[in-house]
Design a protein around this motif. Structure first.
Motif, mmCIF file in Angstrom:
data_model
loop_
_atom_site.group_PDB
_atom_site.id
_atom_site.type_symbol
_atom_site.label_atom_id
_atom_site.label_comp_id
_atom_site.label_asym_id
_atom_site.label_seq_id
_atom_site.Cartn_x
_atom_site.Cartn_y
_atom_site.Cartn_z
ATOM 1 N N PRO A 150 -4.139 -13.736 -10.160
ATOM 2 C CA PRO A 150 -5.286 -14.468 -10.191
ATOM 3 C C PRO A 150 -6.490 -13.687 -9.758
ATOM 4 O O PRO A 150 -6.419 -12.689 -8.958
ATOM 5 N N GLU A 151 -7.748 -14.055 -10.160
ATOM 6 C CA GLU A 151 -8.809 -13.375 -9.889
ATOM 7 C C GLU A 151 -9.063 -13.399 -8.415
ATOM 8 O O GLU A 151 -8.928 -14.382 -7.658
ATOM 9 N N GLY A 152 -9.394 -12.263 -7.729
ATOM 10 C CA GLY A 152 -9.785 -11.946 -6.378
ATOM 11 C C GLY A 152 -8.544 -11.377 -5.712
ATOM 12 O O GLY A 152 -8.844 -11.071 -4.656
ATOM 13 N N ILE A 153 -7.451 -11.300 -6.406
ATOM 14 C CA ILE A 153 -6.175 -10.876 -5.574
ATOM 15 C C ILE A 153 -5.878 -9.503 -6.009
ATOM 16 O O ILE A 153 -5.740 -9.398 -7.403
ATOM 17 N N GLU A 154 -5.831 -8.459 -5.187
ATOM 18 C CA GLU A 154 -5.588 -7.233 -5.626
ATOM 19 C C GLU A 154 -4.289 -6.730 -4.716
ATOM 20 O O GLU A 154 -4.101 -6.914 -3.355
ATOM 21 N N PRO A 155 -3.323 -6.032 -5.385
ATOM 22 C CA PRO A 155 -2.182 -5.583 -4.531
ATOM 23 C C PRO A 155 -2.597 -4.716 -3.491
ATOM 24 O O PRO A 155 -3.413 -3.800 -3.853
ATOM 25 N N TYR A 160 2.737 1.583 -5.669
ATOM 26 C CA TYR A 160 4.289 1.769 -5.450
ATOM 27 C C TYR A 160 4.917 0.427 -4.989
ATOM 28 O O TYR A 160 6.169 0.514 -4.551
ATOM 29 N N GLY A 161 4.169 -0.679 -5.038
ATOM 30 C CA GLY A 161 4.745 -1.950 -4.379
ATOM 31 C C GLY A 161 5.491 -2.660 -5.615
ATOM 32 O O GLY A 161 4.982 -3.561 -6.376
ATOM 33 N N ILE A 162 6.742 -2.115 -6.022
ATOM 34 C CA ILE A 162 7.373 -2.777 -6.971
ATOM 35 C C ILE A 162 8.735 -3.445 -6.571
ATOM 36 O O ILE A 162 9.339 -4.057 -7.248
ATOM 37 N N HIS A 163 8.873 -3.487 -5.057
ATOM 38 C CA HIS A 163 9.999 -4.208 -4.681
ATOM 39 C C HIS A 163 9.860 -4.472 -3.088
ATOM 40 O O HIS A 163 9.962 -3.751 -2.345
ATOM 41 N N GLY A 164 9.797 -5.887 -2.982
ATOM 42 C CA GLY A 164 9.506 -6.280 -1.708
ATOM 43 C C GLY A 164 8.504 -5.996 -1.087
ATOM 44 O O GLY A 164 8.399 -6.091 0.308
ATOM 45 N N GLY A 165 7.221 -5.699 -1.970
ATOM 46 C CA GLY A 165 5.958 -5.289 -1.242
ATOM 47 C C GLY A 165 5.026 -6.376 -1.415
ATOM 48 O O GLY A 165 5.422 -7.752 -0.905
ATOM 49 N N HIS A 166 3.728 -6.185 -1.050
ATOM 50 C CA HIS A 166 2.701 -7.181 -0.818
ATOM 51 C C HIS A 166 2.955 -8.379 -1.720
ATOM 52 O O HIS A 166 2.972 -9.546 -1.316
ATOM 53 N N ILE A 167 2.906 -8.172 -3.033
ATOM 54 C CA ILE A 167 2.989 -9.304 -3.982
ATOM 55 C C ILE A 167 4.236 -10.232 -3.961
ATOM 56 O O ILE A 167 4.189 -11.373 -3.806
ATOM 57 N N GLU A 168 5.369 -9.451 -3.997
ATOM 58 C CA GLU A 168 6.755 -10.431 -3.929
ATOM 59 C C GLU A 168 7.013 -10.932 -2.625
ATOM 60 O O GLU A 168 7.452 -12.031 -2.738
ATOM 61 N N THR A 169 6.438 -10.319 -1.611
ATOM 62 C CA THR A 169 6.751 -10.940 -0.356
ATOM 63 C C THR A 169 6.008 -12.101 0.060
ATOM 64 O O THR A 169 6.371 -13.465 0.281
ATOM 65 N N SER A 170 4.455 -11.973 -0.598
ATOM 66 C CA SER A 170 3.785 -13.486 -0.376
ATOM 67 C C SER A 170 4.186 -14.422 -1.337
ATOM 68 O O SER A 170 4.056 -15.628 -0.823
ATOM 69 N N THR A 230 0.441 -12.388 2.845
ATOM 70 C CA THR A 230 0.258 -13.509 3.300
ATOM 71 C C THR A 230 0.930 -14.925 2.498
ATOM 72 O O THR A 230 0.840 -14.723 1.473
ATOM 73 N N ARG A 231 0.923 -16.130 3.162
ATOM 74 C CA ARG A 231 1.438 -16.963 2.394
ATOM 75 C C ARG A 231 0.125 -17.788 1.425
ATOM 76 O O ARG A 231 0.500 -18.196 0.386
ATOM 77 N N GLU A 232 -0.737 -17.461 1.834
ATOM 78 C CA GLU A 232 -2.013 -18.013 1.034
ATOM 79 C C GLU A 232 -2.153 -17.368 -0.081
ATOM 80 O O GLU A 232 -2.376 -18.030 -1.360
ATOM 81 N N VAL A 233 -1.907 -15.908 -0.164
ATOM 82 C CA VAL A 233 -1.806 -15.094 -1.293
ATOM 83 C C VAL A 233 -0.674 -15.666 -2.208
ATOM 84 O O VAL A 233 -0.982 -15.688 -3.623
ATOM 85 N N GLY A 234 0.489 -15.645 -1.755
ATOM 86 C CA GLY A 234 1.578 -16.327 -2.491
ATOM 87 C C GLY A 234 1.438 -17.730 -3.004
ATOM 88 O O GLY A 234 1.668 -17.771 -3.969
ATOM 89 N N ASP A 235 0.740 -18.633 -2.226
ATOM 90 C CA ASP A 235 0.533 -19.694 -2.904
ATOM 91 C C ASP A 235 -0.744 -19.659 -4.262
ATOM 92 O O ASP A 235 -0.109 -20.292 -5.322
#
Length: 266
Positions: A150-155, A160-170, A230-235
């Motif tokens: 989504p616009e405004g979200i950057e990893p 290197y975030g391919i497994h259990g990182g910022h995006i997937e955890t969110s 963060t949960r907000e990013v995940g949402d």
């Protein structure tokens, strides 16, 4: 129908479905380690949840049907880490082929693989074509994790975030917060920057990829920075992936290859 889950219908109900544009959706993931902070069912969980929500959003008359999730996948890169249960490539190919044959025998014409595991897109691309050739099904392998963010979200870990990182955890934090243990989240895998330093062509995954296993690049099992999640990013990401998948499934339902007149052989 009051459900979009195909397995909850009777054989008589399935026989009566209009198969001319019916779409069968197969969520497929993996059971594999995701560091100490995420459950081993992460990939299957996300594939199922995004599929389920997208099909539900289409409404009761969508003629899009979700199959029971295929939770196991090709996770050989994580073997040796507790909880990883992996299929071989040959086994997973056979399972997918049998799935395609069975759906074709039931009269379906369209099959979508919604994949949650980054270790098997190439395999699904290959088997999709084999199913197409053998059964005539139109097959669409896709991965919501490859949809645009989504616009405004950057990893926080773009390289290197391919497994259990910022995006997937969110994402998992959004879907199942009870399964996320952020107190155990650690940044790992950033050694990749050192491994490929000075390389002009070689990368972990890219035009000139390197066959790798988790033990090559991570002590913890995480390849990324989950501490930034963060949960907000995940949402926001979940909402975006659900909306995009719903649009894709609508296009798939309307799509068909034209019948091409083959030239006569003289």
């Amino acid at each position: 129908m009051t459900t979009h889950r195909l397995a909850e219908l009777s054989t008589a109900q399935i026989a009566r479905l209009d198969k001319t544009d019916a779409v069968a959706v197969q969520p497929i993931g993996a059971i594999e380690q995701h560091g100490a902070h995420l459950p081993v069912i992460t990939d299957a969980l996300t594939a199922e949840a995004i599929s389920d929500r997208a099909i539900a959003a289409l409404g009761p008359d969508s003629n899009v049907w979700m199959l029971p999730t295929l939770s196991y996948g090709k996770s050989t890169e994580h073997l040796g880490r507790a909880g990883t249960i992996a299929m071989s490539a040959a086994t997973l190919i056979s399972v997918c082929m049998d799935l395609g044959r069975s759906l074709a025998a039931s009269g379906f014409r369209k099959l979508v693989f919604v994949n949650g595991h980054g270790g098997q897109p190439n395999l699904l691309d290959m088997v999709a074509r084999d199913i197409r050739v053998e059964t005539g099904l139109e097959v669409f392998p896709l991965m919501p994790g490859r949809f645009p963010l989504p616009e405004g979200i950057e990893p926080a870990d773009p390289h290197y975030g391919i497994h259990g990182g910022h995006i997937e955890t969110s994402i998992v934090w959004s879907l199942r917060p009870d399964l996320v243990q952020m107190e155990h989240a650690v940044k790992d895998g950033h050694v990749l920057g050192e491994i490929y330093a000075g390389m002009r062509h070689l990368t972990l995954e890219g035009a000139v990829p390197t066959a790798w296993v988790t033990d090559d690049v991570s002590a913890s099992g995480t390849i990324g920075d989950p501490t930034a999640a963060t949960r907000e990013v995940g949402d926001k990401i979940v909402e975006s992936q659900v909306a995009t998948l719903a649009e894709v499934l609508t296009e798939i339902r309307a799509f068909s290859f034209p019948e091409v007149a083959l030239p006569e052989v003289r």
